[in-house]
Design an enzyme around this catalytic site. Structure first.
Site, PDB file in Angstrom:
ATOM      1  N   GLY A 208       1.132  -1.662   0.295  1.00  0.00           N
ATOM      2  CA  GLY A 208      -0.160  -0.018  -0.260  1.00  0.00           C
ATOM      3  C   GLY A 208       0.635   1.529   0.356  1.00  0.00           C
ATOM      4  CB  ILE A 209       0.778   4.180   1.582  1.00  0.00           C
ATOM      5  CG1 ILE A 209      -1.224   4.814   0.711  1.00  0.00           C
ATOM      6  CG2 ILE A 209       0.798   5.881   1.926  1.00  0.00           C
ATOM      7  CD1 ILE A 209      -2.257   6.061   1.509  1.00  0.00           C
ATOM      8  CG  ASP A 251       2.137  -5.274  16.652  1.00  0.00           C
ATOM      9  OD1 ASP A 251       2.067  -3.653  16.450  1.00  0.00           O
ATOM     10  OD2 ASP A 251       0.556  -6.367  16.444  1.00  0.00           O
ATOM     11  N   GLY A 277      -1.981   1.681   9.772  1.00  0.00           N
ATOM     12  CA  GLY A 277      -2.589   1.940  10.271  1.00  0.00           C
ATOM     13  C   GLY A 277      -3.656   1.397  10.115  1.00  0.00           C
ATOM     14  CG  LEU A 284     -20.645   5.787  19.854  1.00  0.00           C
ATOM     15  CD1 LEU A 284     -18.562   5.141  19.811  1.00  0.00           C
ATOM     16  CD2 LEU A 284     -19.863   6.454  20.150  1.00  0.00           C
ATOM     17  CG  ASN A 286     -24.136  -1.649  16.225  1.00  0.00           C
ATOM     18  OD1 ASN A 286     -24.890  -1.695  16.294  1.00  0.00           O
ATOM     19  ND2 ASN A 286     -23.915  -0.546  14.541  1.00  0.00           N
ATOM     20  CG  ASN A 334     -16.072   8.893   6.331  1.00  0.00           C
ATOM     21  OD1 ASN A 334     -16.818   9.318   6.013  1.00  0.00           O
ATOM     22  ND2 ASN A 334     -14.778   7.959   6.397  1.00  0.00           N
ATOM     23  CE1 TYR A 340      -7.676   5.564   9.395  1.00  0.00           C
ATOM     24  CE2 TYR A 340      -8.782   6.839   8.609  1.00  0.00           C
ATOM     25  CZ  TYR A 340      -7.339   5.864   8.624  1.00  0.00           C
ATOM     26  OH  TYR A 340      -6.604   6.069   7.742  1.00  0.00           O
TER      27      TYR A 340
HETATM   28  P1  NAD Z   1      -3.164  -0.753   4.082  1.00  0.00           P
HETATM   29  O1  NAD Z   1      -4.037  -1.705   4.657  1.00  0.00           O
HETATM   30  O2  NAD Z   1      -2.815  -0.976   2.590  1.00  0.00           O
HETATM   31  O3  NAD Z   1      -1.070  -0.896   4.610  1.00  0.00           O
HETATM   32  C1  NAD Z   1      -1.381  -0.529   6.103  1.00  0.00           C
HETATM   33  C2  NAD Z   1       0.608  -2.055   6.378  1.00  0.00           C
HETATM   34  O4  NAD Z   1       0.180  -1.447   8.417  1.00  0.00           O
HETATM   35  C3  NAD Z   1      -0.251  -2.612   6.580  1.00  0.00           C
HETATM   36  O5  NAD Z   1       1.580  -3.856   5.456  1.00  0.00           O
HETATM   37  C4  NAD Z   1      -0.315  -3.539   7.617  1.00  0.00           C
HETATM   38  O6  NAD Z   1       0.411  -5.137   7.666  1.00  0.00           O
HETATM   39  C5  NAD Z   1       0.602  -2.868   8.446  1.00  0.00           C
HETATM   40  N1  NAD Z   1       0.763  -2.569  10.368  1.00  0.00           N
HETATM   41  C6  NAD Z   1      -1.321  -2.370  10.280  1.00  0.00           C
HETATM   42  N2  NAD Z   1      -0.825  -3.001  11.487  1.00  0.00           N
HETATM   43  C7  NAD Z   1       0.631  -2.397  12.688  1.00  0.00           C
HETATM   44  C8  NAD Z   1       1.256  -2.949  13.389  1.00  0.00           C
HETATM   45  N3  NAD Z   1       0.437  -2.950  14.553  1.00  0.00           N
HETATM   46  N4  NAD Z   1       2.963  -2.570  13.207  1.00  0.00           N
HETATM   47  C9  NAD Z   1       3.182  -2.628  11.699  1.00  0.00           C
HETATM   48  N5  NAD Z   1       2.287  -2.750  10.525  1.00  0.00           N
HETATM   49  C10 NAD Z   1       1.388  -3.021  10.452  1.00  0.00           C
HETATM   50  O7  NAD Z   1      -3.072   0.600   4.662  1.00  0.00           O
HETATM   51  P2  NAD Z   1      -3.054   2.227   3.053  1.00  0.00           P
HETATM   52  O8  NAD Z   1      -4.257   2.281   2.760  1.00  0.00           O
HETATM   53  O9  NAD Z   1      -1.797   2.182   3.037  1.00  0.00           O
HETATM   54  O10 NAD Z   1      -2.964   3.072   4.578  1.00  0.00           O
HETATM   55  C11 NAD Z   1      -1.281   3.806   5.031  1.00  0.00           C
HETATM   56  C12 NAD Z   1      -1.621   4.777   6.858  1.00  0.00           C
HETATM   57  O11 NAD Z   1      -2.425   5.889   5.290  1.00  0.00           O
HETATM   58  C13 NAD Z   1      -2.278   4.315   7.511  1.00  0.00           C
HETATM   59  O12 NAD Z   1      -2.396   4.697   7.965  1.00  0.00           O
HETATM   60  C14 NAD Z   1      -3.573   4.503   6.585  1.00  0.00           C
HETATM   61  O13 NAD Z   1      -4.664   5.060   8.168  1.00  0.00           O
HETATM   62  C15 NAD Z   1      -3.519   6.220   6.083  1.00  0.00           C
HETATM   63  N6  NAD Z   1      -4.831   6.178   5.205  1.00  0.00           N
HETATM   64  C16 NAD Z   1      -5.116   5.667   4.291  1.00  0.00           C
HETATM   65  C17 NAD Z   1      -6.355   5.969   3.973  1.00  0.00           C
HETATM   66  C18 NAD Z   1      -7.028   5.121   1.671  1.00  0.00           C
HETATM   67  O14 NAD Z   1      -7.044   6.045   0.905  1.00  0.00           O
HETATM   68  N7  NAD Z   1      -5.846   4.103   1.261  1.00  0.00           N
HETATM   69  C19 NAD Z   1      -6.812   7.243   3.324  1.00  0.00           C
HETATM   70  C20 NAD Z   1      -6.518   8.120   4.461  1.00  0.00           C
HETATM   71  C21 NAD Z   1      -5.212   7.632   5.096  1.00  0.00           C
END
Ligand code: NAD
Length: 435
Positions: A208-209, A251, A277, A284, A286, A334, A340
Site C-alpha cells: 500500500g501507501i 508489531d 494504520g 459508535l 455498535n 466520517n 479511526y
Molecule cells: P494498508 O492496509 O494497505 O497497509 C497498512 C500496512 O500497515 C499493512 O502492511 C499492515 O500490515 C501494516 N500494519 C498494520 N498494523 C501494524 C502494526 N501494528 N505494526 C506494524 N505494521 C502494521 O493501508 P494503506 O491504505 O496503505 O494505508 C496506510 C496509511 O494511510 C494508514 O495509516 C491509513 O490509515 C492511512 N490512510 C489511508 C487512506 C487510503 O485511502 N488508503 C486514506 C487516509 C489515510
C-alpha cells in the site's frame, strides 16, 4: 481495484456520454517520472500589492523558464496584500491568465502569516484561503491551486519546487505554512538523491501507501527500513530486497517498539515515517471496546510511544524528519469511523504540539500527511457505492495513488524542508469532505 470510470472518460465516446449526462470529468493527471520530471511549460510570476520577498532567484532554481503566455505554472505573490483594494489586484492578476494555464498546471498563491495585530490585513490574508480553495474547485483539467504562507522565499524553496512539479499532482486546495528557518542544506544536497547517506524507517511498508513511501525515499537515495508486522514479513522482505533496504518484522504496538527500533539501528535514524494504520469501522452504537482500542493503539498510541522513545534515546539525528499519517476522516469526520477519526485527529494534534519542541530540542521536524481517497487494498474493501463516491467527491474527480502520498512525504523528508514544521498536508485532490 481499477477505476473503470476514469478509463471510460479517457475514451471519446465515454467523454461524450458522461458530459451529456453531466457527470464528473476527471483529467488524466501528469505524475512525476524520470522521463517527465517537470511541468510541460513555463512559469508566470505575478504580484499583487507590494512584496518584500526575494522570489526571483528561488523561482529560477525551479528549472522552469519564464513564460509570458500559456504557462504551466503561475506563482502569484500576494504577501503584500493588506487591504480590500490590494486584494482586487489578485483578481486583476489572475483573471486574464487563469483560462490559459496548461492542463495539470499549477497555481501557487503566496500569502503572509496571519497578523492578529492588524485585522484589515488579517482579513484579506485570510481571504486568500477562500480564494485559493474556490479556484481549486472550479479550475479543472487536473490543475491544482495551493496557498503557501511565508516570510522568507529561500526557506520555501523545497516547498515551491514540490508544488511546481508533477510530484504534487494530487495536492490541491492546501494552505501550507513555511517558517523563516532553519532551511536545511538546500545547496549541499544532491538534487537527484537528496536523501543519500540517510536512513529512513517506514512503518507498515510491506504494501500500500507505506510500500510506495519506501520506494520513493529509496529513489531519493535513502537506505530504507521496511517495518511491518511479523505476519507480513515475506512481503516486507520482498519490498526491502527490491529497494536495497532491510526488513524489520515488528508489531508497532509492542510496548518497547521504539527501544527495539533504536537497538536495531545503532547508528541512528534520519527519517521516521509513521504510516502503519488500520480501520475497524462500526457506528459508535455498535462498536465494542476492542474495535475502539485496536484502532487507537495502532494509529495513535504507538505513534506517540515510538516517537517519544526514539526522541528520548537520541535515535533521531539532528536534521531528522518525522512524518505521521493522519487522514481526512480525522479532519472532517466520517460515519462509522469514530475510532479511526479520533485516532487520526490525534495524529494531527500530536504533530502540531510536538513540532516546535522537537525542532528546538532535537533539530527534528514533525509533520503529517492526511490522505483522502487513495487507491489501495484498504479502499478496495470499501463497498462499491461509497467507493465510487469517495473517488469522485474531490476537485480532481478521482482517487489518488499511493505515490501521491509518497511524493508529499518525500518533500517533507527532504533535507531542505527544515522550515516546514507542524504542518498537516492533505493529499486528497481537494476532497469535498472538510475544508
Ligand atoms: P494498508 O492496509 O494497505 O497497509 C497498512 C500496512 O500497515 C499493512 O502492511 C499492515 O500490515 C501494516 N500494519 C498494520 N498494523 C501494524 C502494526 N501494528 N505494526 C506494524 N505494521 C502494521 O493501508 P494503506 O491504505 O496503505 O494505508 C496506510 C496509511 O494511510 C494508514 O495509516 C491509513 O490509515 C492511512 N490512510 C489511508 C487512506 C487510503 O485511502 N488508503 C486514506 C487516509 C489515510
Amino acid at each position: 481495484m481499477a477505476d473503470r470510470y476514469l478509463g471510460l472518460t479517457a475514451t471519446a465516446p465515454g467523454r461524450f456520454l458522461t458530459r451529456r449526462l453531466g457527470l464528473p470529468q476527471p483529467a488524466a493527471l501528469r505524475r512525476w517520472s524520470p522521463q517527465h520530471p517537470s511541468l510541460d511549460g513555463g512559469l508566470l510570476h505575478l504580484t499583487a500589492g507590494t512584496s518584500a520577498l526575494d522570489l526571483a532567484p528561488v523561482l529560477a532554481r525551479t528549472g522552469l523558464t519564464a513564460a509570458a503566455s500559456d504557462p504551466a505554472a503561475v506563482v502569484l505573490d500576494a504577501t503584500g496584500v493588506r487591504d480590500v483594494d490590494t486584494l482586487a489586484e489578485v483578481h486583476a492578476a489572475l483573471h486574464p491568465v487563469v483560462g490559459s494555464v496548461a492542463a495539470s498546471g499549477r497555481i501557487v498563491v503566496l500569502g503572509a502569516p496571519l497578523d492578529a495585530g492588524d485585522h484589515h490585513r488579517a482579513a484579506v490574508q485570510q481571504a486568500l484561503e477562500g480564494f485559493t480553495r474556490s479556484l481549486g474547485k472550479e479550475i479543472g483539467r487536473g490543475r491544482t491551486v495551493n496557498l503557501v504562507r511565508l516570510t522568507d522565499a529561500a526557506a520555501a524553496e523545497s516547498t515551491l519546487r514540490f508544488l511546481l512539479s508533477p510530484k504534487s499532482a494530487y495536492v490541491s486546495g492546501q494552505v501550507i505554512g513555511v517558517g523563516a528557518g532553519p532551511v536545511g542544506e538546500a545547496d549541499a544536497v544532491d538534487r537527484d538523491r537528496p536523501l543519500a547517506g540517510r536512513t529512513a524507517l517506514v512503518t507498515g511498508a510491506a504494501r500500500g501507501i507505506g510500500e510506495a513511501v519506501a520506494e520513493t525515499l529509496a529513489r531519493d537515495g535513502a537506505r530504507v527500513v521496511v517495518l511491518d508486522v511479523p505476519q507480513a514479513e515475506p512481503d516486507a522482505r520482498r519490498v526491502a530486497d527490491r529497494l536495497g533496504g532491510r526488513a524489520l518484522a515488528l508489531d508497532i504496538t509492542a510496548a518497547d517498539a521504539g527501544e527495539r527500533i533504536a537497538a536495531e539501528l545503532p547508528d541512528g535514524l534520519d527519517v521516521l515515517i509513521h504510516n502503519a494504520g488500520v480501520t475497524r469501522d462500526r457506528r459508535l452504537v455498535n462498536m465494542p471496546a476492542d474495535r475502539w482500542s485496536s484502532v487507537l493503539d495502532v494509529n495513535l498510541a504507538s505513534v506517540l510511544r515510538t516517537t517519544d522513545a526514539l526522541l528520548a534515546e537520541g535515535a533521531l539525528r539532528p536534521g531528522g524528519r518525522i512524518v505521521a499519517t493522519a487522514s481526512i476522516a480525522g479532519l472532517a469526520g466520517n460515519a462509522g469511523q469514530t475510532n479511526y477519526g479520533a485516532s487520526k485527529a490525534g495524529v494531527a494534534g500530536l504533530v502540531r504540539a510536538l513540532a516546535p519542541r522537537a525542532l528546538a530540542e532535537h533539530g527534528v521536524t514533525v509533520n503529517a500527511v492526511a490522505p483522502g481517497f487513495i487507491e489501495t487494498r484498504m479502499t478496495a474493501a470499501v463497498p462499491l457505492l461509497i467507493r465510487e463516491a469517495g473517488r469522485r467527491m474531490n476537485s480532481l474527480a478521482q482517487g489518488g495513488l499511493p505515490v501521491d502520498v509518497a511524493e508529499t512525504t518525500a518533500w517533507l523528508a527532504h533535507p531542505a524542508s527544515g522550515a516546514v514544521n507542524g504542518q498537516v498536508v492533505r493529499v486528497c485532490g481537494q476532497s469535498l469532505l472538510g475544508a
